[in-house]
Design an enzyme around this catalytic site. Structure first.
Site: not given
Ligand code: SAM
Length: 215
Positions: A95, A117, A121, A191, A193-194
């Site tokens: 994390d 993410d 909220k 990426t 998601y992009e």
């Molecule tokens: N960056 C990638 C993309 O654009 O395709 C993945 C996007 S995904 C919505 C967000 C990723 O960030 C998830 O895999 C999540 O587990 C990770 N993530 C969110 N908060 C995090 C944190 N505090 N530390 C490490 N990873 C985190």
């Protein structure tokens, strides 16, 4: 993000030569991991790793560290990584809240945040990777002239970030609300998601933030 548990992923990650299992041991010593003193760029929340893997292939003189909280997605990046003959890309499962335990002051040259993410909220705002709490952490580990690059299609999260970053004492030096139709798109690496959200017609927003030197 909804995650499917991938059985055995945690163990496979721990056993992988591409994962740094006790990253705190390398605080201030990341040059030992890569056996050189090249700049270090990190991606926080790298998901399945398409973006950082492509950057590592394109830029052999930059060292890349991908950071991801969940084993079930990180394992996919490791599977891809195994097929590549490169030495400038490693991963950490952690994390990012504890990122200052892993990198020394000024050890990182660039931070990428892609489709982070949103934590919609208000009471979860400090978990957003562009919150002032996270920028305080970046402040610690980034070189003085280092930068944070952030992309998302989520307008509320982007608007939050545009307000939050100056509050954290940083400057937004470049910004677009439609990356794929802007000059900022030159050299853009997509990426996962992009690809998904832009193919649905969503505009992609991007900003680059640098430290406010007066702070
Ligand atoms: N960056 C990638 C993309 O654009 O395709 C993945 C996007 S995904 C919505 C967000 C990723 O960030 C998830 O895999 C999540 O587990 C990770 N993530 C969110 N908060 C995090 C944190 N505090 N530390 C490490 N990873 C985190």
């Amino acid at each position: 993000m909804r995650l499917r548990n991938v059985r055995g992923s945690r163990e496979a990650i721990a056993a992988s030569e591409f994962t740094i299992n006790v990253p705190e041991d390398y605080k201030g010593k990341w040059c030992e991991v890569f056996s050189n003193t090249n700049p270090i760029h990190i991606e926080i929340g790298m998901g399945k790793g398409r973006f950082i893997t492509e950057l590592a292939l394109k830029n052999p003189d930059i060292n890349y560290v991908g950071i991801e909280k969940y084993s079930s997605v990180l394992i996919r990046a490791i599977e891809k990584r195994r097929e590549l003959d490169i030495s400038n890309l490693v991963f950490i499962r952690m994390d990012a809240e504890n990122i200052e335990d892993v990198f020394e002051k000024g050890e990182v040259d660039r931070i990428y945040l892609n489709f982070s993410d949103p934590w919609p909220k208000d009471r979860h705002a400090k978990r957003r990777l562009t919150s002032r709490q996270f920028f305080a952490r970046y402040n610690d580990i980034l070189k003085n002239d280092g930068q944070v690059e952030f992309k998302t299609d989520n307008r509320p999260l982007f608007d939050f970030s545009v307000e939050e970053i100056p509050e954290a004492g940083w400057n937004i030096v470049e910004i677009t609300y439609d990356l794929h139709n802007s000059e900022m798109c030159e050299g853009n690496v997509m990426t996962e998601y992009e690809e998904k959200f832009s193919s649905m017609g969503n505009p992609i927003h991007k900003l680059i933030a640098k430290r406010n030197m007066e702070v």
